[in-house]
Design a protein around this motif. Structure first.
Motif, PDB file in Angstrom:
ATOM      1  N   VAL A   1      42.893  34.559  34.039  1.00 42.68           N
ATOM      2  CA  VAL A   1      42.625  35.248  35.302  1.00 42.68           C
ATOM      3  C   VAL A   1      41.403  36.156  35.192  1.00 42.68           C
ATOM      4  O   VAL A   1      40.733  36.448  36.182  1.00 42.68           O
ATOM      5  N   ARG A   2      41.094  36.583  33.982  1.00 44.61           N
ATOM      6  CA  ARG A   2      40.002  37.543  33.789  1.00 44.61           C
ATOM      7  C   ARG A   2      38.633  36.913  34.044  1.00 44.61           C
ATOM      8  O   ARG A   2      38.438  35.714  33.869  1.00 44.61           O
ATOM      9  N   GLY A   3      37.699  37.781  34.424  1.00 50.22           N
ATOM     10  CA  GLY A   3      36.291  37.402  34.460  1.00 50.22           C
ATOM     11  C   GLY A   3      35.847  36.577  35.646  1.00 50.22           C
ATOM     12  O   GLY A   3      34.714  36.091  35.668  1.00 50.22           O
ATOM     13  N   ARG A   4      36.672  36.433  36.647  1.00 56.99           N
ATOM     14  CA  ARG A   4      36.295  35.610  37.807  1.00 56.99           C
ATOM     15  C   ARG A   4      35.552  36.451  38.845  1.00 56.99           C
ATOM     16  O   ARG A   4      36.028  36.684  39.952  1.00 56.99           O
ATOM     17  N   TYR A   5      34.390  36.919  38.462  1.00 55.74           N
ATOM     18  CA  TYR A   5      33.624  37.790  39.338  1.00 55.74           C
ATOM     19  C   TYR A   5      32.301  37.115  39.695  1.00 55.74           C
ATOM     20  O   TYR A   5      31.821  36.237  38.986  1.00 55.74           O
ATOM     21  N   ASP A   6      31.731  37.557  40.791  1.00 56.64           N
ATOM     22  CA  ASP A   6      30.406  37.078  41.159  1.00 56.64           C
ATOM     23  C   ASP A   6      29.352  37.730  40.287  1.00 56.64           C
ATOM     24  O   ASP A   6      29.526  38.858  39.796  1.00 56.64           O
ATOM     25  N   SER A   7      28.232  37.045  40.109  1.00 55.04           N
ATOM     26  CA  SER A   7      27.118  37.623  39.369  1.00 55.04           C
ATOM     27  C   SER A   7      26.454  38.704  40.213  1.00 55.04           C
ATOM     28  O   SER A   7      26.611  38.750  41.445  1.00 55.04           O
ATOM     29  N   PHE A   8      25.672  39.556  39.571  1.00 55.67           N
ATOM     30  CA  PHE A   8      24.970  40.588  40.325  1.00 55.67           C
ATOM     31  C   PHE A   8      23.873  39.999  41.207  1.00 55.67           C
ATOM     32  O   PHE A   8      23.476  40.623  42.192  1.00 55.67           O
ATOM     33  N   ASP A   9      23.378  38.818  40.894  1.00 54.88           N
ATOM     34  CA  ASP A   9      22.446  38.150  41.811  1.00 54.88           C
ATOM     35  C   ASP A   9      23.133  37.891  43.150  1.00 54.88           C
ATOM     36  O   ASP A   9      22.559  38.124  44.225  1.00 54.88           O
ATOM     37  N   VAL A  10      24.375  37.417  43.079  1.00 53.68           N
ATOM     38  CA  VAL A  10      25.145  37.159  44.301  1.00 53.68           C
ATOM     39  C   VAL A  10      25.455  38.472  45.017  1.00 53.68           C
ATOM     40  O   VAL A  10      25.344  38.572  46.248  1.00 53.68           O
ATOM     41  N   LEU A  11      25.844  39.489  44.255  1.00 52.34           N
ATOM     42  CA  LEU A  11      26.190  40.776  44.858  1.00 52.34           C
ATOM     43  C   LEU A  11      24.985  41.412  45.537  1.00 52.34           C
ATOM     44  O   LEU A  11      25.109  42.012  46.615  1.00 52.34           O
TER      45      LEU A  11
ATOM     46  N   ASN B   1      40.579  47.501  31.140  1.00 52.42           N
ATOM     47  CA  ASN B   1      39.322  47.609  30.384  1.00 52.42           C
ATOM     48  C   ASN B   1      38.069  47.712  31.257  1.00 52.42           C
ATOM     49  O   ASN B   1      36.953  47.649  30.733  1.00 52.42           O
ATOM     50  N   TRP B   2      38.219  47.906  32.548  1.00 51.22           N
ATOM     51  CA  TRP B   2      37.067  48.157  33.432  1.00 51.22           C
ATOM     52  C   TRP B   2      35.992  47.082  33.264  1.00 51.22           C
ATOM     53  O   TRP B   2      34.804  47.395  33.135  1.00 51.22           O
ATOM     54  N   ASP B   3      36.389  45.824  33.300  1.00 53.68           N
ATOM     55  CA  ASP B   3      35.401  44.761  33.103  1.00 53.68           C
ATOM     56  C   ASP B   3      34.862  44.191  34.411  1.00 53.68           C
ATOM     57  O   ASP B   3      34.133  43.208  34.410  1.00 53.68           O
ATOM     58  N   MET B   4      35.205  44.803  35.550  1.00 54.98           N
ATOM     59  CA  MET B   4      34.701  44.341  36.840  1.00 54.98           C
ATOM     60  C   MET B   4      33.267  44.812  37.058  1.00 54.98           C
ATOM     61  O   MET B   4      32.830  45.808  36.489  1.00 54.98           O
ATOM     62  N   PRO B   5      32.523  44.125  37.933  1.00 54.33           N
ATOM     63  CA  PRO B   5      31.139  44.548  38.206  1.00 54.33           C
ATOM     64  C   PRO B   5      31.039  45.954  38.785  1.00 54.33           C
ATOM     65  O   PRO B   5      30.179  46.732  38.394  1.00 54.33           O
ATOM     66  N   ILE B   6      31.930  46.292  39.741  1.00 53.82           N
ATOM     67  CA  ILE B   6      31.914  47.608  40.386  1.00 53.82           C
ATOM     68  C   ILE B   6      33.268  48.269  40.144  1.00 53.82           C
ATOM     69  O   ILE B   6      34.311  47.698  40.483  1.00 53.82           O
TER      70      ILE B   6
END
Length: 741
Positions: free
Chosen positions: A199-209, A337-342
């Motif tokens: 489930v971890r790490g399924r975030y958008d890249s900062f280019d997308v953000l 572990n605060w691994d989200m982009p924001i």
């Protein structure tokens, strides 16, 4: 029994050692210990490479579980009912292999990788005692599988600030520890519960953000009315984007209330991250009461799976096993572990983690490296811990490649408390010009005022906001003023849903031009977007007076808003303890200034306030001296520091209020739930925080129901007023009375 295999090279039988087990008794799918140590070492190294400590982290990963190479520990994995200390072995081995500096760094991180960073103590206690243990099981078989790197591969590139060498090294140990325990947790999770790990790490890249944010701002600007205030907001935004190309450092962002600093600071962060190859954005807010609204703004723009909202009301200690494949579980895992982009969090969560010794809280700290850290309402940094907080922020900038932005309309005077090499750079071209452009009110000091005179003055205004320092004062004024038409009360005794409903009703009345008088505690100063033509404020600090003024003529509809400051003559209207000092300094500053809201007045106020607190009051628990006292020996009191660094000195209890039909439905579901923690977020809007003594009184009176082991429900609706919120049951003489406090 240990599993054996035959080495083709040496033609002899060698024992197979394991780190983690499954239910399979033949061990065919157990995790080999060598694999676990190598995985943890490599992941730790990847984390610590961000602050040039990858080789040290790699070695700590190999060392941390050497104690599992003992036959005793392997028997324990097979089911033997024995206790085995497996954490001390790596520390002892580091002591043999490396000189004092490195051996002690490893000793702290490895010995504490389960129980937390220890005080160094002595040979009779703490880490010193652990290092003197002589009865450890034999773990020497590790040499057949693991090669610990030579110290020549290590490189410690720290640059301590003058007279803060101890703080610098202790901070480094905590960051290295963070890399180790997060890597250990992640590898263990991947082996034991791979469904979680997936489930971890399924975030958008900062280019997308960045594209999402740019598109939102394009639409917002195209829909905005072309007026002076919006043009000023656009200039603030553009200056933030322009400054984002500067290298990582400490910044100030001084923007008047109503200047749009939330989106402008995020624009800076996104662009700055892109230009400097940084990794995450942290938005740190002093109040839990407004964190939800800011997090919602960012979620609406950037998507909920990219924004973590982390505070005391969303910090589950239990781990539900359902809903693994949806965003709720990903959010919960990211609190670890605060691994989200924001990440949007509070001062309490942020700073208490930075000074913690616990595995669970330290685990996330390494993700602060190479990040943009925005401190919203920076004037609210906890004064009693101001020096330790500034020391931690300075370390993140100097040795961990991060950028820190102190963002506020009332910039605290911090230059004298920071090293000359870390002096903040202002993002705005001319904060003074901005102040003049956004000036919408005048401030008048009324002097001492009784409640009789104050209520008479408030009745003269059809629309007026009065902010006071105590809940009892708010209740008394409301009771008297309520007789005069539309009157509202706002305080933290009302659950958030109740407050939001009241504020929405107030806004409608203001918009319609109807009578509307509001008595509030200072919570309304915390980011509530509301606009009164007249505001009264009980004497307090200049920063709070400025926040109150931000609720007056906010949109500049009137030529000039009126803010009146008064000093209550009532005993229950006077600020107490720390707030009393703040009010006294505010009053003295007010007397010396023609313009109490000017940047120079604000600077004068903070300079005077910090001067009053300078003699130990900016580090009340002597945290910095405690880390320097035996720094030459690397003898650090990690446990003591964690115990004493507590922004909220007296813990509160969250009481759930059955406020409306929705709350009643959630509470019914909670009572019947196998996994009650899934309702935590739904319940946030229906809680009121109370102090332990009041909670105990409610318990003694059987007015609280307990669900599970943490959820407390108020079971008497008589104790909750639709006008003023939670009432406090007090016994006065022989009579029982319900009073607001």
């Amino acid at each position: 029994m240990l599993r054996l295999f035959e080495s083709p090279k040496f033609k002899r039988t060698i024992a197979m050692f394991y780190a983690h087990t499954t239910k399979n008794p033949d061990k065919s799918d157990w995790q080999p210990l060598k694999d676990h140590l190598t995985n943890v070492a490599e992941l730790s190294q990847r984390f610590a490479d961000d602050f040039n400590a990858g080789e040290l982290a790699y070695a700590s990963g190999l060392l941390h579980d050497l104690g599992k190479y003992s036959s005793e520990f392997q028997r324990r994995l097979e089911g033997a009912n024995i206790h085995v200390d497996h954490s001390t072995a790596g520390a002892k081995e580091a002591e043999k292999l490396f000189p004092d500096l490195y051996s002690l760094i490893f000793a702290y991180t490895v010995s504490g990788h389960h129980g937390g960073l220890l005080n160094y103590g002595s040979s009779e206690s703490g880490l010193g005692e652990r290092l003197h243990k002589s009865d450890l099981p034999d773990y020497s078989p590790y040499r057949n599988e693991i090669t610990i790197p030579d110290q020549n591969s290590f490189h410690l590139s720290l640059k301590p600030f003058p007279k803060k060498t101890g703080f610098c090294i202790s901070f480094f140990i905590r960051m290295l520890y963070s890399c180790l325990v997060d890597a250990d947790s992640l590898d263990t999770e991947e082996f034991t519960t791979p469904e979680k790990s997936s489930v971890r790490g399924r975030y958008d890249s900062f280019d997308v953000l960045n594209k999402k944010f740019d598109e939102h701002m394009r639409i917002k600007n195209s829909d905005a009315e072309d007026n002076r205030i919006n043009r000023e907001r656009k200039q603030i935004f553009d200056q933030c984007v322009e400054a984002a190309s500067l290298p990582p450092q400490m910044f100030t962002l001084t923007v008047p209330t109503g200047g749009g600093k939330t989106l402008s600071s995020m624009a800076f962060a996104l662009e700055h991250l892109k230009k400097n190859d940084l990794k995450r954005i942290f938005y740190v807010i002093p109040y839990t009461s407004i964190i939800e609204q800011n997090a919602k703004v960012f979620r609406d723009i950037l998507g909920s799976r990219n924004v973590l909202e982390h505070h005391s009301n969303f910090d589950p200690e239990k781990k539900d096993t359902e809903d693994m494949n949806n965003g709720v579980e990903a959010l919960r895992l990211s609190t670890e572990n605060w691994d989200m982009p924001i990440v949007v969090t509070t001062n309490v969560q942020f700073f208490e983690s930075l000074f913690s010794n616990k595995r669970s809280r330290c685990r996330k700290l390494h993700n602060l490296t190479k990040s943009v850290i925005i401190l919203d309402e920076a004037q609210m940094l906890p004064t009693g811990y101001l020096k330790p907080c500034l020391a931690a922020l300075s370390e993140l900038v100097r040795n961990y490649g991060s950028t820190v932005i102190l963002c506020t309309a009332t910039q605290p005077k911090l230059n004298d408390l920071l090293d000359e090499s870390i002096q903040p750079r202002e993002i705005m071209h001319s904060p003074q010009s901005l102040y003049e452009s956004f000036r919408r009110v005048t401030v008048q000091d009324l002097g001492s005022v009784s409640d009789v005179d104050l209520t008479a003055k408030l009745r003269e205004h059809r629309q007026v906001l009065c902010i006071v320092n105590t809940r009892k004062h708010a209740k008394n004024l409301f009771d008297e003023l309520e007789k005069s038409g539309n009157c509202y009360h706002l305080s933290a005794r009302m659950c958030p849903v109740h407050r939001r409903e009241q504020i929405a009703e107030i806004k409608n009345l203001l918009k319609e031009g109807a009578d509307c008088r509001v008595i509030s505690t200072q919570l309304i100063e915390a980011g509530v977007d509301i606009d009164f033509p007249v505001v009264y404020r009980a004497m307090t600090g200049i920063d709070s007076i400025a926040q109150a003024a931000g609720r007056c003529n906010r949109e500049g509809k009137a030529r000039e808003g009126k803010v009146f400051v008064f000093k209550s003559t009532e005993s229950y209207g006077k600020a107490t303890s720390w707030q009393n000092l703040v009010a006294e300094v505010g009053e003295m500053t007010l007397c010396r200034s023609d313009d109490p809201l000017s940047l120079s007045t604000v600077a004068d106020y903070f300079q005077q306030l910090y001067r009053y607190k300078e003699d130990g009051g900016l580090d009340t628990k002597k945290i910095l001296p405690s880390l320097e006292e035996r720094s030459g020996e690397l003898a650090f009191p990690f446990e003591d520091v964690a115990d004493t660094f507590s922004i909220i000195e007296e813990g509160t209890k969250d009481l759930i209020i059955s406020y409306d039909n929705n709350a009643e439905s959630i509470i019914r579901n909670l009572r019947n739930a196998d996994f009650p923690w899934r309702y935590v977020r739904q319940l946030q809007g229906f809680t009121v925080s109370i102090y332990p003594n009041e909670f105990r009184e409610l318990e003694r009176s059987h007015l609280v129901d307990l669900i599970g082991d943490r959820f407390y429900i108020l079971n008497s609706q008589d104790l909750y007023s639709e006008k003023t919120g939670l009432l406090n049951r007090k016994h006065i003489g022989n009579e029982s009375a319900l009073l607001i406090v």
